[in-house]
Design an enzyme around this catalytic site. Structure first.
Site, PDB file in Angstrom:
ATOM      1  N   GLU A 175       0.802  -1.228   0.000  1.00 32.58           N
ATOM      2  CA  GLU A 175       0.000   0.000   0.000  1.00 32.58           C
ATOM      3  C   GLU A 175       0.836   1.279   0.000  1.00 32.58           C
ATOM      4  O   GLU A 175       0.790   2.064   0.967  1.00 32.58           O
ATOM      5  CB  GLU A 175      -0.958   0.003   1.195  1.00 32.58           C
ATOM      6  CG  GLU A 175      -1.930  -1.166   1.210  1.00 32.58           C
ATOM      7  CD  GLU A 175      -3.067  -0.993   2.224  1.00 32.58           C
ATOM      8  OE1 GLU A 175      -3.076  -0.009   2.968  1.00 32.58           O
ATOM      9  OE2 GLU A 175      -3.956  -1.857   2.249  1.00 32.58           O
ATOM     10  N   GLU A 371      -5.103  -8.687   0.852  1.00 28.84           N
ATOM     11  CA  GLU A 371      -5.785  -8.306   2.098  1.00 28.84           C
ATOM     12  C   GLU A 371      -7.248  -8.061   1.806  1.00 28.84           C
ATOM     13  O   GLU A 371      -7.605  -7.454   0.799  1.00 28.84           O
ATOM     14  CB  GLU A 371      -5.239  -7.006   2.713  1.00 28.84           C
ATOM     15  CG  GLU A 371      -3.925  -7.142   3.391  1.00 28.84           C
ATOM     16  CD  GLU A 371      -3.456  -5.835   4.018  1.00 28.84           C
ATOM     17  OE1 GLU A 371      -4.298  -4.994   4.393  1.00 28.84           O
ATOM     18  OE2 GLU A 371      -2.228  -5.672   4.114  1.00 28.84           O
TER      19      GLU A 371
HETATM   20  S1  NCW Z   1      -5.042   1.211   7.812  1.00 24.16           S
HETATM   21  C1  NCW Z   1      -5.228   0.314   6.454  1.00 24.16           C
HETATM   22  N1  NCW Z   1      -5.170  -1.044   6.532  1.00 24.16           N
HETATM   23  C2  NCW Z   1      -5.396  -1.822   7.685  1.00 24.16           C
HETATM   24  C3  NCW Z   1      -4.047  -2.162   8.262  1.00 24.16           C
HETATM   25  O1  NCW Z   1      -4.136  -2.928   9.408  1.00 24.16           O
HETATM   26  C4  NCW Z   1      -3.133  -2.854   7.259  1.00 24.16           C
HETATM   27  O2  NCW Z   1      -1.815  -2.833   7.711  1.00 24.16           O
HETATM   28  C5  NCW Z   1      -3.223  -2.163   5.926  1.00 24.16           C
HETATM   29  O3  NCW Z   1      -2.508  -2.896   4.951  1.00 24.16           O
HETATM   30  C6  NCW Z   1      -6.097  -2.954   7.119  1.00 24.16           C
HETATM   31  O4  NCW Z   1      -5.496  -2.997   5.792  1.00 24.16           O
HETATM   32  C7  NCW Z   1      -4.676  -1.888   5.563  1.00 24.16           C
HETATM   33  N2  NCW Z   1      -5.458   0.874   5.290  1.00 24.16           N
HETATM   34  C8  NCW Z   1      -5.461   2.253   5.085  1.00 24.16           C
HETATM   35  C9  NCW Z   1      -6.757   2.909   5.295  1.00 24.16           C
HETATM   36  C10 NCW Z   1      -6.600   4.363   5.173  1.00 24.16           C
HETATM   37  C11 NCW Z   1      -6.040   4.986   6.448  1.00 24.16           C
HETATM   38  C12 NCW Z   1      -5.529   6.356   6.254  1.00 24.16           C
HETATM   39  C13 NCW Z   1      -6.535   7.409   6.493  1.00 24.16           C
HETATM   40  C14 NCW Z   1      -6.823   8.197   5.267  1.00 24.16           C
HETATM   41  C15 NCW Z   1      -8.249   8.217   4.792  1.00 24.16           C
END
Ligand code: NCW
Length: 465
Positions: A175, A371
Site C-alpha cells: 500500500e 488483504e
Molecule cells: S489502515 C489500512 N489497513 C489496515 C491495516 O491494518 C493494514 O496494515 C493495511 O494494509 C487494514 O489494511 C490496511 N489501510 C489504510 C486505510 C486508510 C487509512 C488512512 C486514512 C486516510 C483516509
C-alpha cells in the site's frame, strides 16, 4: 444463515480453482512487539507512537501480539487452521538501516519464521516493506528523499540474499498510497508529515524503490515478484454531474492510477501529472525512472476493503482530508451501506468489479487478494468470540472473488486480513481485525467463529451452498 448472495449460490456451492492459495496476513510492526529486542533500531512508527495524540489511547508497538516471541505457537495455530500461506512483512529496523552491516539476529528471526512455516507446509509470503521505515532514514528525509529508494534496494539485497533460497514469492511494498499520502500529506500515519510536495516525492520514490527491488530479486533469484496496492473502485456520486465526474477522476488518479500505470505501463497518467504539477511531480521524475519502475512483475497483490463514492460538491459531506493531494474538492457521501468498526462501508460486489476491471486492463497479470477483512467490536464470552459480522463479511467477499473467477479473472489466492488482532496503526489496539482474538494482557489466542468458518472454507476449497 448463509450470507452467500442468492444469485451466486448453487446447490454445489462455490468451489475455487485447484491450487487456489488460502492465506492470512499480518505486518511486522502490527504483531511482533519486542521493539527493542536483538538489535532492532527505532522505526518511524516508534517515533510516531511517542507523539502525544498521534495514536489512540497512546498505544505503541509493544506488546502488539508478541509474535516475535510467540512465533512458533502462531505457526502451529496457522497449521491448525489449515492455512496454505502466511503473508507477513519483514521489519527493516530489525535488519538495520545502515549500509553494509546487516543485523544477524534480525535476519535469524525471519529465517526461523520461514523455516517453521515450511516445516508446517505453509508457503511464506513476505512483504519487504509494510510501513516501518528506520527512523534514521526518516531523519535524512525519508521517502521524500530519493536516496531512500536506493537504501531500500540495498536492504532488499540483504534480505533476499539471506532468505532467497527458501522464499518463492516476494512482495516489495504494501500500500504505497498509505505511506506516501497518509504519512507525508495527511499526517495520520508515520512520519506524520503534512507536506503535499513531500508526499508526491514519496510516491515516486516508493515506485522507484519498488522497481529497483524487483531488479535485485531478478538478479539474485528465480522467485516470483510483485507489489501489493490498496485499490478502490471510484464512482462519481452522480454520473451525470460533471463536477462529481471530475472529482472522481482526480481521486482515482492519486489513489489507483498513479501506482498502476507506472508499474504496468511505464508511464504516469497525463491527467495525474497535470493535477500534481503544482506539487513538483515534474521535478522528482528523472530520466530512466519509468523504465526501472516498470520492471515486469509476476503478480499483483490487491488489498480490497471498500470503494469510493465521490462527490465534487462541498455541501454533501464534511470535506476533504489533506492526503488527497491534487484533488481540488471531493467528499465521500455515505450511502447507508453497512459499516465496519473502522467506519468503512462494506460493498463486496465492488471486489468483483475491481478484479474484472484489472483483468480487462492487464489480462496477463496473475492477481491475488492480499488483504481483505474487517474490524468489528468483538466480545469474548465464555472463551468464545461469535463474530457473525466477520463471518458474513468473509463469505460475501469470497463469493465476490469467486464471481470474478467465473468471469475469467486469473485470481490465484486470497489472504484474510488479519490472522491475529493487532496494532491497527493510528487506531492502536482499539480495532480488532483478527480471525484469532488476542488478549493483550495474557497474549492468549482464541480462534473466533470466523477462524473456524475460514478453516472449513479452506478444507472444502470453497463455500457450500
Ligand atoms: S489502515 C489500512 N489497513 C489496515 C491495516 O491494518 C493494514 O496494515 C493495511 O494494509 C487494514 O489494511 C490496511 N489501510 C489504510 C486505510 C486508510 C487509512 C488512512 C486514512 C486516510 C483516509
Amino acid at each position: 444463515m448463509s450470507t452467500i448472495p442468492q444469485e451466486l449460490a448453487t446447490e454445489a456451492g462455490l468451489r475455487f480453482p485447484e491450487k487456489f492459495l488460502w492465506g492470512a496476513a499480518t505486518a511486522s510492526f502490527q504483531v511482533e512487539g519486542s521493539t527493542t529486542a536483538d538489535g532492532r533500531v527505532p522505526s518511524i512508527w516508534d517515533t510516531f507512537c511517542a507523539r502525544p495524540g498521534a495514536v489512540r489511547n497512546g498505544d505503541t508497538g509493544d506488546p502488539a501480539a508478541d509474535h516475535y516471541r510467540l512465533m512458533a505457537e502462531d505457526v502451529r495455530l496457522m497449521a491448525d487452521l489449515g492455512l496454505g500461506a502466511y503473508r507477513f512483512s519483514i521489519a527493516w529496523p530489525r535488519i538495520g538501516a545502515e549500509t553494509g552491516a546487516p543485523n544477524p539476529a534480525g535476519l535469524d528471526f525471519y529465517r526461523r519464521l520461514v523455516d517453521t512455516l515450511l516445516e508446517h507446509g505453509i508457503t511464506p509470503w513476505p512483504t519487504l516493506y509494510h510501513w516501518d521505515l528506520p527512523q534514521s532514514l526518516e531523519d535524512r528525509g525519508g521517502w521524500a528523499n530519493r536516496d531512500t529508494a536506493y537504501r531500500f534496494a540495498e536492504y532488499t539485497e540483504t534480505v533476499v540474499g539471506a532468505l532467497g533460497d527458501r522464499v518463492d514469492t516476494w512482495t516489495t511494498l504494501n500500500e504505497p498510497w498509505c505511506t506516501a499520502f497518509a504519512g507525508y500529506a495527511g499526517g495520520r500515519h508515520a512520519p506524520g508529515r503534512t507536506e503535499p510536495d513531500a508526499a508526491v516525492a514519496a510516491a515516486h520514490h516508493l515506485m522507484l524503490g519498488h522497481g529497483l527491488a524487483v531488479g535485485v530479486i531478478r538478479a539474485r533469484t528465480r522467485a516470483t515478484a510483485g507489489i501489493t496496492l490498496n485499490l478502490f473502485p471510484v464512482h462519481p456520486a452522480n454520473p451525470d454531474d460533471m463536477v462529481d465526474v471530475e472529482a472522481a477522476r482526480r481521486v482515482d488518479g492519486v489513489q489507483n492510477r498513479i501506482f498502476l500505470e507506472p508499474i504496468l505501463q511505464a508511464r504516469y497518467p497525463l491527467d495525474v501529472l497535470d493535477d500534481l504539477a503544482p506539487y513538483g511531480i515534474g521535478e522528482v521524475v528523472k530520466d530512466g525512472d519509468l523504465t526501472t519502475i516498470a520492471a515486469p512483475i509476476d503478480m499483483l497483490g490487491v488489498n480490497y476493503y471498500r470503494d469510493h463514492h465521490v462527490s465534487g460538491h462541498s455541501d454533501e459531506s464534511s470535506g476533504l482530508p489533506s492526503e488527497w493531494v491534487g484533488v481540488e474538492y471531493a467528499s465521500f457521501p455515505a450511502r447507508g451501506l453497512p459499516l465496519t468498526d473502522s467506519g468503512w462501508e462494506t460493498n463486496p460486489g465492488e471486489l468483483t468489479a475491481l478484479l474484472v476491471d484489472l483483468h480487462r486492463k492487464y489480462p496477463q497479470l496473475p492477481l491475488y487478494v492480499t488483504e481483505n477483512g474487517a474490524a468489528y467490536p468483538d466480545n469474548i464470552a465464555d472463551g468464545r468470540v461469535d463474530d457473525h459480522d466477520r463471518v458474513a463479511f468473509l463469505e460475501s467477499h469470497l463469493a465476490a472473488a469467486h464471481a470474478a473467477i467465473d468471469r475469467g479473472v486469473d485470481l490465484r489466492g486470497y489472504f484474510y486480513w488479519s490472522l491475529l488482532d493487532n496494532f491497527e496503526w493510528a487506531e492502536g489496539y482499539a480495532k480488532r481485525f483478527g480471525l484469532v482474538h488476542v488478549d493483550y494482557q495474557t497474549q492468549r489466542r482464541t480462534p473466533k467463529l470466523s477462524a473456524r468458518r475460514y478453516s472449513r472454507i479452506i478444507q472444502e476449497n470453497g463455500l457450500r451452498g
